[in-house]
Design an enzyme around this catalytic site. Structure first.
Site, PDB file in Angstrom:
ATOM      1  N   SER A 127       0.822  -1.221   0.000  1.00 21.93           N
ATOM      2  CA  SER A 127       0.000   0.000   0.000  1.00 21.93           C
ATOM      3  C   SER A 127       0.851   1.265   0.000  1.00 21.93           C
ATOM      4  CB  SER A 127      -0.901   0.005   1.228  1.00 21.93           C
ATOM      5  OG  SER A 127      -1.720  -1.143   1.222  1.00 21.93           O
ATOM      6  N   GLU A 147       9.317  -5.590  -6.187  1.00 24.70           N
ATOM      7  CA  GLU A 147       8.425  -6.369  -5.309  1.00 24.70           C
ATOM      8  C   GLU A 147       8.778  -7.843  -5.502  1.00 24.70           C
ATOM      9  OE1 GLU A 147       5.984  -6.084  -2.856  1.00 24.70           O
ATOM     10  OE2 GLU A 147       6.186  -8.268  -3.009  1.00 24.70           O
ATOM     11  N   CYS A 186      -2.074  -6.082   2.430  1.00 25.08           N
ATOM     12  CA  CYS A 186      -3.492  -5.720   2.478  1.00 25.08           C
ATOM     13  C   CYS A 186      -4.287  -6.356   1.344  1.00 25.08           C
ATOM     14  CB  CYS A 186      -3.653  -4.207   2.455  1.00 25.08           C
ATOM     15  SG  CYS A 186      -5.376  -3.703   2.530  1.00 25.08           S
ATOM     16  N   CYS A 200      -6.244  -7.354   4.550  1.00 25.37           N
ATOM     17  CA  CYS A 200      -7.557  -6.691   4.610  1.00 25.37           C
ATOM     18  C   CYS A 200      -8.580  -7.190   3.584  1.00 25.37           C
ATOM     19  CB  CYS A 200      -7.427  -5.185   4.384  1.00 25.37           C
ATOM     20  SG  CYS A 200      -5.843  -4.450   4.744  1.00 25.37           S
ATOM     21  N   LYS A 236      -9.448 -11.049   3.666  1.00 19.95           N
ATOM     22  CA  LYS A 236     -10.044 -11.254   5.001  1.00 19.95           C
ATOM     23  C   LYS A 236     -11.471 -10.715   5.048  1.00 19.95           C
ATOM     24  CE  LYS A 236     -10.320  -8.149   7.508  1.00 19.95           C
ATOM     25  NZ  LYS A 236      -9.321  -7.442   8.289  1.00 19.95           N
ATOM     26  N   TYR A 293      -6.179  -7.757  16.490  1.00 23.79           N
ATOM     27  CA  TYR A 293      -7.073  -7.667  15.330  1.00 23.79           C
ATOM     28  C   TYR A 293      -7.181  -9.010  14.594  1.00 23.79           C
ATOM     29  CZ  TYR A 293      -6.816  -2.448  14.837  1.00 23.79           C
ATOM     30  OH  TYR A 293      -6.892  -1.091  14.987  1.00 23.79           O
ATOM     31  N   ILE A 294      -6.013  -9.576  14.276  1.00 26.36           N
ATOM     32  CA  ILE A 294      -6.015 -10.725  13.355  1.00 26.36           C
ATOM     33  C   ILE A 294      -6.659 -11.945  13.997  1.00 26.36           C
ATOM     34  CG2 ILE A 294      -4.542 -12.301  12.047  1.00 26.36           C
ATOM     35  CD1 ILE A 294      -2.627  -9.990  11.550  1.00 26.36           C
ATOM     36  N   GLU A 322     -10.453 -11.335  14.366  1.00 26.47           N
ATOM     37  CA  GLU A 322     -11.198 -11.374  13.109  1.00 26.47           C
ATOM     38  C   GLU A 322     -11.303 -12.797  12.569  1.00 26.47           C
ATOM     39  OE1 GLU A 322     -10.538  -6.814  11.538  1.00 26.47           O
ATOM     40  OE2 GLU A 322      -9.287  -8.380  10.651  1.00 26.47           O
ATOM     41  N   GLY A 382       1.116 -11.220  16.625  1.00 27.35           N
ATOM     42  CA  GLY A 382       1.855 -10.019  16.281  1.00 27.35           C
ATOM     43  C   GLY A 382       2.678 -10.180  15.010  1.00 27.35           C
ATOM     44  N   HIS A 384     -33.820   8.381  11.659  1.00 29.36           N
ATOM     45  CA  HIS A 384     -34.660   7.441  12.392  1.00 29.36           C
ATOM     46  C   HIS A 384     -35.348   6.460  11.460  1.00 29.36           C
ATOM     47  CE1 HIS A 384     -37.007   6.110  15.796  1.00 29.36           C
ATOM     48  NE2 HIS A 384     -38.093   6.206  15.052  1.00 29.36           N
ATOM     49  N   GLU A 440     -28.454   6.708  15.322  1.00 32.10           N
ATOM     50  CA  GLU A 440     -29.098   7.927  15.847  1.00 32.10           C
ATOM     51  C   GLU A 440     -28.809   8.109  17.329  1.00 32.10           C
ATOM     52  OE1 GLU A 440     -33.505   8.069  16.200  1.00 32.10           O
ATOM     53  OE2 GLU A 440     -33.461   5.958  15.609  1.00 32.10           O
TER      54      GLU A 440
END
Ligand code: NDP
Length: 473
Positions: A28, A48, A56, A61, A64, A193-194, A197, A276, A450, A455
């Site tokens: 990213s 790369e 990601c 991301c 996932k 997080y991982i 999730e 981690g 509403h 709300e």
């Protein structure tokens, strides 16, 4: 830290450099930096070693979130009955999900490649290492590229637990996307997080899921009530074991035997360790230029992402600032504008809206109740916990939680925390208001939509708690 190169411009062609910018890493941050720098007229090369798109897009991301969507249908089918639908026994085919998910990832990868090409960035599909302040060596071809600037955007990788015997039997969030079949029984280790999730995804898809975390609450750093609410919801969906650790893993003919620190055992088909990630600096050549990683293994940088070597910058997870895709993208963009666009700006890491795609979902921005209590003189905590309207007919027991934390002295909203359906979508919009410095009065004069869950954010009038500094009483 070195002086920033804020006013430097790309060197005209014909100088001693092959390129103005060499980007190591096509995730990213690297891709954004390369494209923006090229747009400013820089000659850019990017290497790369795996797949353009980075963690990601390729194994984070994006795939996932597609799996999160897959899992959520299970509850939708169940909930439909309360609204009068007869839903035939739903069946889930992992191989269909995997094939379609992988095709989508490949499509996005192509788009990333094409966008780089269109921007005029030269992409090298191989590993690159630093050989000097202005030199990068392409590992496969052996070619050395002389670059006016080098940007390190190599990200991070999952780490296993080195002291636990049998760890080679476990997979990480890299390999989880390669699973050809859905594990019937899975042990997920970690409380970040991982882990949260993926435990949610596997439980929703029908795997017998155990989530094991050393702490007494999941998601350290999040608001305590949100953490408690999530644990309550997860306790209904899976075998949640808090305050426990893994002692060892052993191969058995019928699966993997996991022994916990208290001697308890369980047999599973897969063990996913999500404890981690570490910056990807091994063998990168940082020592050749005298850059020493910090204690977390990350490259130290200043606010402009510049390292101690003036020609070398670093963005994204390899710098371990806030390890989130939108932050890496912004850091890459800021770097390119600063160094090549004549417009110096840096990323504010102070206020970051974020979501955890657990089910129920979490959306959060700003300070938690505990953080606000420590940093501010007096705070009001507005809280609403309720059964969402959809659950009245579906019968689902999950409650929705919304919290707004306010500085009493200035009326400014310091933090908003949401647990429940669409929390991620909601927090993106709320994040605008909080970033703008909205006050509670601004929230109050906003007309409610509403009937929605959101709300509640603008209709809470009486604080559930008012906290004063202890010295005041
Ligand atoms: P995190 O750092 O978020 O969480 C690591 C977890 O592992 C913590 O619960 C930690 O416990 C636990 N842990 C660490 N060491 C050990 C150990 N030796 N034994 C047992 N447990 C241990 O890492 P993740 O891998 O979950 O995620 C990495 C990063 O990726 C996150 O920081 C996040 O920024 C990003 N991410 C963001 C997502 C999103 O935005 N939705 C989704 C996925 C990842 P403790 O809390 O006690 O330290």
């Amino acid at each position: 830290m070195a002086e920033t190169a804020q006013t430097d411009r790309p060197t005209p062609a014909g100088d001693a450099f092959d390129v103005d910018l060499f980007v190591i890493g096509g995730g990213s941050g690297g891709v954004r930096a390369a494209r923006i720098a090229a747009g400013h007229g820089a000659r850019v090369q990017l290497a790369e070693e795996y797949r353009v798109g980075g963690t990601c897009v390729i194994r984070g991301c994006v795939p996932k979130k597609l799996m999160v969507y897959a899992g959520r249908f299970a509850e939708e089918f169940e909930d439909a009955a309360g609204f009068g639908w007869t839903v035939p026994e739903p069946r889930f085919d992992w191989s269909v999900m995997k094939r379609r998910r992988d095709a989508e990832v490949a499509r996005l990868e192509t788009i990333y490649d094409t966008n780089l090409m269109r921007a005029g960035v030269d992409v090298e599909p191989q590993r690159a290492v630093i050989e000097g302040p202005h030199a990068v060596r392409l590992v496969d071809s052996g070619k050395v590229v002389r670059a006016r600037y080098i940007l390190v955007a190599v990200g991070a990788r999952p780490v296993k637990l080195p002291d636990v015997p049998g760890m080679d039997l476990a997979i990480t969030s890299n390999e989880v996307f390669e699973l050809e079949t859905r594990p019937e029984r899975i042990l997920v280790i970690g409380g970040g997080y991982i882990a949260v999730e993926f435990a949610g995804v596997f439980a929703a898809l029908g795997s017998r899921t155990t989530l094991l975390h050393r702490g007494d609450k999941l998601l350290r750093g999040f608001d305590d009530e949100v953490r408690e609410g999530l644990a309550e919801a997860y306790g209904k969906r899976m075998d949640l074991r808090l305050g426990r650790t893994l002692a060892r893993l052993e191969r058995r003919t019928t699966g993997i035997l996991a022994t916990l620190d208290d001697g308890d055992t369980l047999e599973v088909d897969q063990v996913l360790v999500a404890t981690g990630r570490r910056p990807n600096v091994d063998g990168l050549g940082l020592d050749s230029v005298g850059i020493a990683p910090n204690r977390s293994g990350a490259i130290p940088v200043d606010a402009f992402s510049q390292t101690a070597v003036p020609s070398i910058y670093a963005v994204g997870d390899v710098t371990d600032r806030a390890n989130l895709t939108p932050i890496a993208i912004r850091e890459g963009h800021a770097f390119a504008d600063t160094v090549f666009g004549g417009k110096a700006w840096s990323v504010d890491h102070g206020l970051i809206p974020t979501a955890v795609f657990s089910t129920p979902e979490i959306g959060t921005v700003g300070l938690t109740e505990a953080q606000a209590g420590e940093r501010y003189g007096a705070i009001d905590v507005y809280r609403s916990s309720f059964r969402p309207m959809k659950a009245t007919l579906s019968g689902r027991e999950d409650r929705m939680l919304l919290k707004v934390i306010v500085d009493v002295a200035t009326d400014r909203v310091l933090g908003v925390h949401i647990l429940g359906h669409d929390a991620g979508e909601m927090i993106q919009a709320v994040g605008i208001a909080v970033t703008m410095g909205a006050t509670k009065a601004d929230f109050d004069r906003t007309i409610a939509v509403h009937p929605t869950a959101g709300e509640e954010l603008v209709t809470m009038r009486v604080p559930a708690v008012t906290k004063r500094p202890q010295s005041v009483g």
